[in-house]
Design a protein around this motif. Structure first.
Motif, PDB file in Angstrom:
ATOM      1  N   GLY A 129       0.793  -1.225   0.000  1.00 27.26           N
ATOM      2  CA  GLY A 129       0.000   0.000   0.000  1.00 27.26           C
ATOM      3  C   GLY A 129       0.820   1.267   0.000  1.00 27.26           C
ATOM      4  O   GLY A 129       0.277   2.357  -0.223  1.00 27.26           O
ATOM      5  N   GLU A 130       2.116   1.183   0.275  1.00 31.35           N
ATOM      6  CA  GLU A 130       2.978   2.357   0.211  1.00 31.35           C
ATOM      7  C   GLU A 130       3.263   2.740  -1.238  1.00 31.35           C
ATOM      8  O   GLU A 130       3.190   1.914  -2.141  1.00 31.35           O
ATOM      9  CB  GLU A 130       4.323   2.068   0.875  1.00 31.35           C
ATOM     10  CG  GLU A 130       4.324   1.999   2.369  1.00 31.35           C
ATOM     11  CD  GLU A 130       5.742   1.862   2.895  1.00 31.35           C
ATOM     12  OE1 GLU A 130       6.065   2.519   3.894  1.00 31.35           O
ATOM     13  OE2 GLU A 130       6.533   1.099   2.302  1.00 31.35           O
ATOM     14  N   THR A 131       3.655   3.983  -1.428  1.00 32.59           N
ATOM     15  CA  THR A 131       4.273   4.387  -2.685  1.00 32.59           C
ATOM     16  C   THR A 131       5.781   4.465  -2.451  1.00 32.59           C
ATOM     17  O   THR A 131       6.236   4.882  -1.385  1.00 32.59           O
ATOM     18  CB  THR A 131       3.739   5.738  -3.177  1.00 32.59           C
ATOM     19  OG1 THR A 131       3.858   6.713  -2.133  1.00 32.59           O
ATOM     20  CG2 THR A 131       2.280   5.608  -3.594  1.00 32.59           C
ATOM     21  N   ARG A 132       6.575   4.049  -3.464  1.00 34.86           N
ATOM     22  CA  ARG A 132       8.013   3.882  -3.267  1.00 34.86           C
ATOM     23  C   ARG A 132       8.774   4.434  -4.468  1.00 34.86           C
ATOM     24  O   ARG A 132       8.299   4.368  -5.598  1.00 34.86           O
ATOM     25  CB  ARG A 132       8.360   2.393  -3.093  1.00 34.86           C
ATOM     26  CG  ARG A 132       7.478   1.673  -2.101  1.00 34.86           C
ATOM     27  CD  ARG A 132       7.702   0.168  -2.110  1.00 34.86           C
ATOM     28  NE  ARG A 132       6.686  -0.514  -1.313  1.00 34.86           N
ATOM     29  CZ  ARG A 132       5.548  -0.965  -1.811  1.00 34.86           C
ATOM     30  NH1 ARG A 132       5.290  -0.868  -3.110  1.00 34.86           N
ATOM     31  NH2 ARG A 132       4.659  -1.525  -1.021  1.00 34.86           N
ATOM     32  N   ILE A 133       9.984   4.904  -4.192  1.00 33.37           N
ATOM     33  CA  ILE A 133      10.887   5.300  -5.264  1.00 33.37           C
ATOM     34  C   ILE A 133      12.269   4.752  -4.931  1.00 33.37           C
ATOM     35  O   ILE A 133      12.766   4.900  -3.815  1.00 33.37           O
ATOM     36  CB  ILE A 133      10.916   6.832  -5.451  1.00 33.37           C
ATOM     37  CG1 ILE A 133      11.798   7.200  -6.649  1.00 33.37           C
ATOM     38  CG2 ILE A 133      11.345   7.562  -4.194  1.00 33.37           C
ATOM     39  CD1 ILE A 133      11.627   8.648  -7.105  1.00 33.37           C
ATOM     40  N   VAL A 134      12.870   4.066  -5.896  1.00 31.01           N
ATOM     41  CA  VAL A 134      14.205   3.504  -5.727  1.00 31.01           C
ATOM     42  C   VAL A 134      15.241   4.538  -6.169  1.00 31.01           C
ATOM     43  O   VAL A 134      15.112   5.131  -7.244  1.00 31.01           O
ATOM     44  CB  VAL A 134      14.374   2.219  -6.551  1.00 31.01           C
ATOM     45  CG1 VAL A 134      15.798   1.684  -6.429  1.00 31.01           C
ATOM     46  CG2 VAL A 134      13.381   1.149  -6.106  1.00 31.01           C
ATOM     47  N   VAL A 135      16.243   4.743  -5.343  1.00 31.58           N
ATOM     48  CA  VAL A 135      17.337   5.667  -5.660  1.00 31.58           C
ATOM     49  C   VAL A 135      18.564   4.843  -6.036  1.00 31.58           C
ATOM     50  O   VAL A 135      19.088   4.075  -5.218  1.00 31.58           O
ATOM     51  CB  VAL A 135      17.656   6.588  -4.472  1.00 31.58           C
ATOM     52  CG1 VAL A 135      18.795   7.532  -4.837  1.00 31.58           C
ATOM     53  CG2 VAL A 135      16.418   7.376  -4.056  1.00 31.58           C
ATOM     54  N   THR A 136      19.025   5.003  -7.270  1.00 27.57           N
ATOM     55  CA  THR A 136      20.170   4.246  -7.759  1.00 27.57           C
ATOM     56  C   THR A 136      20.792   5.021  -8.916  1.00 27.57           C
ATOM     57  O   THR A 136      20.569   6.220  -9.055  1.00 27.57           O
ATOM     58  CB  THR A 136      19.737   2.816  -8.167  1.00 27.57           C
ATOM     59  OG1 THR A 136      20.890   2.066  -8.555  1.00 27.57           O
ATOM     60  CG2 THR A 136      18.705   2.829  -9.277  1.00 27.57           C
ATOM     61  N   ASN A 137      21.563   4.351  -9.772  1.00 29.02           N
ATOM     62  CA  ASN A 137      22.100   4.989 -10.973  1.00 29.02           C
ATOM     63  C   ASN A 137      21.095   4.908 -12.110  1.00 29.02           C
ATOM     64  O   ASN A 137      20.253   4.004 -12.151  1.00 29.02           O
ATOM     65  CB  ASN A 137      23.394   4.294 -11.396  1.00 29.02           C
ATOM     66  CG  ASN A 137      24.491   4.486 -10.373  1.00 29.02           C
ATOM     67  OD1 ASN A 137      24.586   3.705  -9.436  1.00 29.02           O
ATOM     68  ND2 ASN A 137      25.297   5.509 -10.528  1.00 29.02           N
ATOM     69  N   GLY A 138      21.229   5.809 -13.075  1.00 27.80           N
ATOM     70  CA  GLY A 138      20.281   5.820 -14.181  1.00 27.80           C
ATOM     71  C   GLY A 138      20.243   4.515 -14.948  1.00 27.80           C
ATOM     72  O   GLY A 138      19.169   3.997 -15.259  1.00 27.80           O
ATOM     73  N   TYR A 139      21.423   3.970 -15.276  1.00 28.11           N
ATOM     74  CA  TYR A 139      21.449   2.741 -16.069  1.00 28.11           C
ATOM     75  C   TYR A 139      20.889   1.548 -15.308  1.00 28.11           C
ATOM     76  O   TYR A 139      20.518   0.541 -15.893  1.00 28.11           O
ATOM     77  CB  TYR A 139      22.872   2.442 -16.547  1.00 28.11           C
ATOM     78  CG  TYR A 139      23.899   2.227 -15.452  1.00 28.11           C
ATOM     79  CD1 TYR A 139      24.000   1.009 -14.798  1.00 28.11           C
ATOM     80  CD2 TYR A 139      24.771   3.251 -15.089  1.00 28.11           C
ATOM     81  CE1 TYR A 139      24.932   0.814 -13.794  1.00 28.11           C
ATOM     82  CE2 TYR A 139      25.709   3.057 -14.092  1.00 28.11           C
ATOM     83  CZ  TYR A 139      25.784   1.843 -13.442  1.00 28.11           C
ATOM     84  OH  TYR A 139      26.705   1.652 -12.444  1.00 28.11           O
ATOM     85  N   HIS A 140      20.805   1.657 -13.977  1.00 24.48           N
ATOM     86  CA  HIS A 140      20.349   0.570 -13.111  1.00 24.48           C
ATOM     87  C   HIS A 140      18.881   0.719 -12.704  1.00 24.48           C
ATOM     88  O   HIS A 140      18.291  -0.197 -12.121  1.00 24.48           O
ATOM     89  CB  HIS A 140      21.240   0.544 -11.864  1.00 24.48           C
ATOM     90  CG  HIS A 140      20.994  -0.576 -10.919  1.00 24.48           C
ATOM     91  ND1 HIS A 140      20.923  -0.389  -9.559  1.00 24.48           N
ATOM     92  CD2 HIS A 140      20.805  -1.901 -11.124  1.00 24.48           C
ATOM     93  CE1 HIS A 140      20.699  -1.545  -8.965  1.00 24.48           C
ATOM     94  NE2 HIS A 140      20.627  -2.483  -9.886  1.00 24.48           N
TER      95      HIS A 140
END
Length: 209
Positions: A129-140
């Motif tokens: 039920g959460e909203t999420r954003i992954v922080v990584t490199n662009g190509y990944h």
């Protein structure tokens, strides 16, 4: 053999295309304006007991999202290659707290050694039920998004600020990511089939590393 070669070339082309699409389509974290409940920060290489290089760039980007009011909490995930402590997840958590993120707003996962394990082992800290954003490199970013969707925790992604890298490193990273696509797509599919049959434990602890 001819058909095998054609398949191998086509598969390599698909994986290279996915890497290119990720680089082109995943937005910079500095450009993100849509809020989410949690930023998931993926650990990269460590040197000593401090987050450096890409790991530092990623946790800095996540802290910025928090400071701008776009996420209410952070979740840092990743171990060391040798499994020792402090882990990448633990170091990033400590760094975020030192830089003003409340202690209760940062969780860490300390055992994962791959993107698939990042996603699978982080499930308990990422309620449905959460909203999420992954922080990584662009190509990944694209592979990260698909990994978390595979684990039942869908997320968007954003790219941390690029760090200074040599020409060799800039050429190497997309090639490594292409190889990671080629390696992880069948692994995720096989693990899912084993899970459906209730026999995923038979694949062994290192299968998703």
């Amino acid at each position: 053999m001819r058909w095998l070669a054609v398949f191998a070339l086509g598969y390599a082309g698909l994986c290279g295309t996915l890497t290119g699409l990720s680089t082109a389509l995943v937005p910079a974290c500095l450009r993100v304006t849509e809020p989410a409940d949690v930023a998931i920060v993926l650990g990269a290489a460590l040197k000593g007991d401090l987050p450096t290089g890409e790991t530092l760039a990623r946790i800095d980007a996540a802290i910025d999202l928090h400071d701008r009011g776009l996420v209410s909490r952070l979740h840092a995930t990743g171990s060391r290659p040798d499994g020792s402590i402090p882990s990448a997840g633990g170091l990033m958590r400590a760094y975020a707290i030192l830089n003003g993120v409340p202690e209760g707003a940062v969780t860490a996962e300390n055992a994962s050694r791959s993107t698939l394990e990042n996603a699978l082992f982080s499930r308990p800290a990422l309620p449905p039920g959460e909203t999420r954003i992954v922080v990584t490199n662009g190509y990944h970013g694209l592979r990260s998004m698909l990994s978390f969707a595979w684990a039942g925790r869908p997320a968007s992604a954003c790219a941390s600020q690029p760090i200074a890298r040599s020409l060799t490193e800039r050429l190497r990273d997309p090639l490594r990511e292409t190889a990671a696509w080629a390696y992880n797509l069948p692994r995720a599919a096989l693990w899912s089939l084993a899970w459906l049959g209730g026999v995923e434990q038979r694949l062994g602890a290192r299968f998703l590393q």
